[in-house]
Motif scaffolding. Structure first.
Motif, PDB file in Angstrom:
ATOM      1  N   PRO A  17      -8.935  24.072 -19.217  1.00  0.00           N
ATOM      2  CA  PRO A  17      -7.598  24.004 -19.822  1.00  0.00           C
ATOM      3  C   PRO A  17      -7.225  22.576 -20.182  1.00  0.00           C
ATOM      4  CG  PRO A  17      -7.476  24.452 -17.459  1.00  0.00           C
ATOM      5  CD  PRO A  17      -8.906  24.591 -17.843  1.00  0.00           C
ATOM      6  N   GLY A  18      -6.681  22.425 -21.385  1.00  0.00           N
ATOM      7  CA  GLY A  18      -6.268  21.106 -21.835  1.00  0.00           C
ATOM      8  C   GLY A  18      -7.311  20.352 -22.625  1.00  0.00           C
ATOM      9  N   MET A  19      -8.547  20.850 -22.642  1.00  0.00           N
ATOM     10  CA  MET A  19      -9.619  20.164 -23.365  1.00  0.00           C
ATOM     11  C   MET A  19      -9.702  20.717 -24.781  1.00  0.00           C
ATOM     12  SD  MET A  19     -11.992  17.851 -23.046  1.00  0.00           S
ATOM     13  CE  MET A  19     -12.264  17.713 -21.287  1.00  0.00           C
ATOM     14  N   GLN A  20      -9.427  19.887 -25.769  1.00  0.00           N
ATOM     15  CA  GLN A  20      -9.337  20.349 -27.143  1.00  0.00           C
ATOM     16  C   GLN A  20     -10.685  20.545 -27.824  1.00  0.00           C
ATOM     17  OE1 GLN A  20      -6.656  17.310 -28.836  1.00  0.00           O
ATOM     18  NE2 GLN A  20      -5.180  18.952 -29.128  1.00  0.00           N
ATOM     19  N   ASP A  21     -11.678  19.739 -27.480  1.00  0.00           N
ATOM     20  CA  ASP A  21     -12.929  19.749 -28.256  1.00  0.00           C
ATOM     21  C   ASP A  21     -14.096  19.467 -27.313  1.00  0.00           C
ATOM     22  OD1 ASP A  21     -14.860  19.685 -30.193  1.00  0.00           O
ATOM     23  OD2 ASP A  21     -13.994  18.035 -31.340  1.00  0.00           O
ATOM     24  N   THR A  22     -14.769  20.516 -26.892  1.00  0.00           N
ATOM     25  CA  THR A  22     -15.876  20.344 -25.948  1.00  0.00           C
ATOM     26  C   THR A  22     -17.229  20.214 -26.627  1.00  0.00           C
ATOM     27  OG1 THR A  22     -16.151  22.757 -25.718  1.00  0.00           O
ATOM     28  CG2 THR A  22     -14.655  21.648 -24.170  1.00  0.00           C
ATOM     29  N   GLN A  23     -17.339  20.652 -27.888  1.00  0.00           N
ATOM     30  CA  GLN A  23     -18.652  20.787 -28.511  1.00  0.00           C
ATOM     31  C   GLN A  23     -19.016  19.660 -29.483  1.00  0.00           C
ATOM     32  OE1 GLN A  23     -19.202  23.250 -26.037  1.00  0.00           O
ATOM     33  NE2 GLN A  23     -20.900  23.301 -27.480  1.00  0.00           N
ATOM     34  N   ALA A  24     -18.153  18.669 -29.634  1.00  0.00           N
ATOM     35  CA  ALA A  24     -18.492  17.562 -30.533  1.00  0.00           C
ATOM     36  C   ALA A  24     -19.772  16.873 -30.059  1.00  0.00           C
ATOM     37  CB  ALA A  24     -17.336  16.557 -30.591  1.00  0.00           C
ATOM     38  N   GLY A  25     -20.640  16.544 -31.007  1.00  0.00           N
ATOM     39  CA  GLY A  25     -21.952  15.993 -30.660  1.00  0.00           C
ATOM     40  C   GLY A  25     -21.954  14.500 -30.442  1.00  0.00           C
ATOM     41  N   LEU A  26     -20.927  13.984 -29.787  1.00  0.00           N
ATOM     42  CA  LEU A  26     -20.825  12.547 -29.499  1.00  0.00           C
ATOM     43  C   LEU A  26     -20.088  12.377 -28.183  1.00  0.00           C
ATOM     44  CD1 LEU A  26     -21.233   9.586 -30.506  1.00  0.00           C
ATOM     45  CD2 LEU A  26     -18.971   9.770 -31.555  1.00  0.00           C
ATOM     46  N   LYS A  27     -20.814  11.947 -27.157  1.00  0.00           N
ATOM     47  CA  LYS A  27     -20.225  11.782 -25.843  1.00  0.00           C
ATOM     48  C   LYS A  27     -20.777  10.506 -25.200  1.00  0.00           C
ATOM     49  CE  LYS A  27     -19.193  16.601 -24.811  1.00  0.00           C
ATOM     50  NZ  LYS A  27     -19.375  17.098 -26.182  1.00  0.00           N
ATOM     51  N   GLY A  28     -19.912   9.777 -24.504  1.00  0.00           N
ATOM     52  CA  GLY A  28     -20.317   8.569 -23.804  1.00  0.00           C
ATOM     53  C   GLY A  28     -20.135   8.733 -22.311  1.00  0.00           C
ATOM     54  N   LEU A  29     -21.033   8.122 -21.537  1.00  0.00           N
ATOM     55  CA  LEU A  29     -20.994   8.245 -20.083  1.00  0.00           C
ATOM     56  C   LEU A  29     -21.223   6.900 -19.419  1.00  0.00           C
ATOM     57  CD1 LEU A  29     -22.951  10.753 -21.356  1.00  0.00           C
ATOM     58  CD2 LEU A  29     -22.612  11.604 -19.034  1.00  0.00           C
ATOM     59  N   ARG A  30     -20.489   6.648 -18.353  1.00  0.00           N
ATOM     60  CA  ARG A  30     -20.761   5.525 -17.479  1.00  0.00           C
ATOM     61  C   ARG A  30     -21.808   6.005 -16.469  1.00  0.00           C
ATOM     62  NH1 ARG A  30     -17.893   1.018 -15.670  1.00  0.00           N
ATOM     63  NH2 ARG A  30     -16.164   1.617 -17.014  1.00  0.00           N
ATOM     64  N   LEU A  31     -23.023   5.486 -16.565  1.00  0.00           N
ATOM     65  CA  LEU A  31     -24.135   6.099 -15.837  1.00  0.00           C
ATOM     66  C   LEU A  31     -24.052   5.922 -14.322  1.00  0.00           C
ATOM     67  CD1 LEU A  31     -27.180   5.503 -18.214  1.00  0.00           C
ATOM     68  CD2 LEU A  31     -25.994   7.638 -17.714  1.00  0.00           C
ATOM     69  N   ASP A  32     -23.422   4.862 -13.845  1.00  0.00           N
ATOM     70  CA  ASP A  32     -23.372   4.710 -12.388  1.00  0.00           C
ATOM     71  C   ASP A  32     -22.536   5.798 -11.727  1.00  0.00           C
ATOM     72  OD1 ASP A  32     -20.881   3.861 -13.221  1.00  0.00           O
ATOM     73  OD2 ASP A  32     -20.946   1.916 -12.218  1.00  0.00           O
ATOM     74  N   SER A  33     -21.593   6.395 -12.454  1.00  0.00           N
ATOM     75  CA  SER A  33     -20.750   7.443 -11.866  1.00  0.00           C
ATOM     76  C   SER A  33     -21.117   8.849 -12.333  1.00  0.00           C
ATOM     77  CB  SER A  33     -19.271   7.178 -12.184  1.00  0.00           C
ATOM     78  OG  SER A  33     -19.057   7.115 -13.579  1.00  0.00           O
ATOM     79  N   THR A  34     -21.959   8.961 -13.360  1.00  0.00           N
ATOM     80  CA  THR A  34     -22.241  10.287 -13.920  1.00  0.00           C
ATOM     81  C   THR A  34     -23.711  10.683 -13.857  1.00  0.00           C
ATOM     82  OG1 THR A  34     -22.531   9.403 -16.173  1.00  0.00           O
ATOM     83  CG2 THR A  34     -20.302  10.092 -15.531  1.00  0.00           C
ATOM     84  N   ARG A  35     -24.623   9.748 -13.541  1.00  0.00           N
ATOM     85  CA  ARG A  35     -26.050  10.073 -13.605  1.00  0.00           C
ATOM     86  C   ARG A  35     -26.409  11.268 -12.709  1.00  0.00           C
ATOM     87  NH1 ARG A  35     -30.281   7.112 -15.457  1.00  0.00           N
ATOM     88  NH2 ARG A  35     -29.132   5.136 -15.340  1.00  0.00           N
ATOM     89  N   ALA A  36     -25.757  11.363 -11.546  1.00  0.00           N
ATOM     90  CA  ALA A  36     -26.077  12.449 -10.625  1.00  0.00           C
ATOM     91  C   ALA A  36     -25.759  13.816 -11.215  1.00  0.00           C
ATOM     92  CB  ALA A  36     -25.319  12.262  -9.304  1.00  0.00           C
ATOM     93  N   LEU A  37     -24.883  13.852 -12.217  1.00  0.00           N
ATOM     94  CA  LEU A  37     -24.548  15.136 -12.836  1.00  0.00           C
ATOM     95  C   LEU A  37     -25.764  15.755 -13.525  1.00  0.00           C
ATOM     96  CD1 LEU A  37     -21.068  14.373 -14.455  1.00  0.00           C
ATOM     97  CD2 LEU A  37     -21.554  15.292 -12.179  1.00  0.00           C
ATOM     98  N   ALA A  38     -26.675  14.910 -14.006  1.00  0.00           N
ATOM     99  CA  ALA A  38     -27.850  15.428 -14.712  1.00  0.00           C
ATOM    100  C   ALA A  38     -28.688  16.327 -13.819  1.00  0.00           C
ATOM    101  CB  ALA A  38     -28.697  14.270 -15.250  1.00  0.00           C
ATOM    102  N   ASP A  39     -28.717  16.022 -12.523  1.00  0.00           N
ATOM    103  CA  ASP A  39     -29.501  16.839 -11.595  1.00  0.00           C
ATOM    104  C   ASP A  39     -28.869  18.199 -11.345  1.00  0.00           C
ATOM    105  OD1 ASP A  39     -31.488  14.894 -11.190  1.00  0.00           O
ATOM    106  OD2 ASP A  39     -30.260  13.879  -9.678  1.00  0.00           O
ATOM    107  N   ARG A  40     -27.594  18.349 -11.703  1.00  0.00           N
ATOM    108  CA  ARG A  40     -26.893  19.605 -11.434  1.00  0.00           C
ATOM    109  C   ARG A  40     -26.701  20.446 -12.682  1.00  0.00           C
ATOM    110  NH1 ARG A  40     -21.585  18.398  -8.291  1.00  0.00           N
ATOM    111  NH2 ARG A  40     -21.727  20.666  -7.988  1.00  0.00           N
ATOM    112  N   LEU A  41     -27.065  19.899 -13.840  1.00  0.00           N
ATOM    113  CA  LEU A  41     -26.940  20.661 -15.078  1.00  0.00           C
ATOM    114  C   LEU A  41     -27.998  21.757 -15.123  1.00  0.00           C
ATOM    115  CD1 LEU A  41     -26.355  17.717 -17.585  1.00  0.00           C
ATOM    116  CD2 LEU A  41     -24.659  19.428 -16.885  1.00  0.00           C
ATOM    117  N   ARG A  42     -27.588  22.953 -15.497  1.00  0.00           N
ATOM    118  CA  ARG A  42     -28.494  24.083 -15.565  1.00  0.00           C
ATOM    119  C   ARG A  42     -28.640  24.642 -16.985  1.00  0.00           C
ATOM    120  NH1 ARG A  42     -29.574  21.931 -11.802  1.00  0.00           N
ATOM    121  NH2 ARG A  42     -29.586  22.587  -9.602  1.00  0.00           N
TER     122      ARG A  42
END
Length: 283
Positions: free
Chosen positions: A170-195
């Motif tokens: 809820p509240g997220m207007q555009d989830t599918q845009a093909g341009l996203k930036g990440l701060r890797l020190d706080s988000t890298r662990a998410l890659a291990d949980r993506l299915r």
């Protein structure tokens, strides 16, 4: 994998993650455009290109570019078989060595200079900075031949997004845009949980980020639509996205996405649009 590293290069500030599938006809040109942009920046960078099981010369074109003496550092990964955007993104996030990462579609629907406002938002403290085509400051440039294709994509995309907003984000207007930036020190662990191995990876990434209470900033963008370069198959890819979303919803209801953090049930989504105030858009 091929990683040319001539000389002693500084650690990259930015890793550009570029999933590519059957992109040989335009990949060489787009890689040169991206390289021209990166060379003009004051920070060190790298390109992580993932060939998602292409049946054309995509990998060959990428490796030839990587060997060019004037190219930035390039890592070329191959999935072996077509895994989908999610599989390619997961591989790219795990291989990236920069402080920040930007996921960019190989067709460059978002021009390389659109990376800059994402980096500004990340430097300002955001954990994720995502393109939002619905913000008033965003601009869309359409070629006449793309109008029917874009209209169908828009209608289908808005319908899917309404479902995502109602059930997952809820509240997220555009989830599918093909341009996203990440701060890797706080988000890298998410890659291990993506299915999700296909287009549902965007929603899953944002849902996991929300679970971890990471800050998400929406950024206005300029989009140059050219459907002739897109590898999206509207009917089949939309069906696969629906399947992915149903799976994500089931996991969310069962609490499997949040068990490590002790989360069960919905959390309010905190989305900031402060990136609109970080950058001045002039068209």
């Amino acid at each position: 994998m091929q990683t040319p590293q001539p000389g002693n290069r500084p650690a990259p500030e930015l890793s550009v993650i570029l999933p590519a599938y059957n992109a040989a006809s335009f990949l060489g040109h787009n890689l040169r455009r991206l390289a021209d942009f990166l060379r003009a920046q004051p920070y060190a960078s790298e390109i992580v290109l993932i060939d998602d099981g292409s049946t054309d010369r995509t990998r060959t074109v990428a490796e030839e570019f990587a060997r060019a003496p004037d190219s930035p550092p390039v890592t070329v990964l191959s999935c072996g078989r077509n895994e989908g955007k999610g599989g390619a993104v997961i591989r790219g996030l795990k291989a990236a060595t920069g402080r920040f990462a930007v996921i960019l579609d190989a067709d460059l629907e978002y021009a390389p200079d659109q990376i800059t406002p994402l980096l500004r938002a990340l430097h300002a403290g955001a954990d994720l900075a995502i393109a939002n085509r619905q913000l008033p400051e965003s601009r869309l440039r359409l070629h006449r031949s793309d109008l029917p294709h874009h209209f169908l994509r828009y209608v289908v995309g808005r319908m899917l997004n309404l479902g995502v907003r109602a059930l997952l984000l809820p509240g997220m207007q555009d989830t599918q845009a093909g341009l996203k930036g990440l701060r890797l020190d706080s988000t890298r662990a998410l890659a291990d949980r993506l299915r999700c191995r296909r287009f549902g990876v965007d929603v899953e990434l944002l849902l996991l980020a929300r679970e971890q209470r990471l800050s998400i900033v929406e950024v206005p963008v300029s989009v140059d639509s050219h459907g002739d370069h897109s590898t999206i198959r509207l009917a089949s890819d939309s069906a696969m996205l629906l399947r992915d979303l149903a799976t994500i919803l089931l996991r969310s209801v069962l609490g499997t996405l949040g068990e490590a953090a002790g989360w069960h049930g919905a959390l309010p989504l905190q989305v900031s649009s402060r990136a609109a105030r970080l950058d001045t858009w002039d068209y």
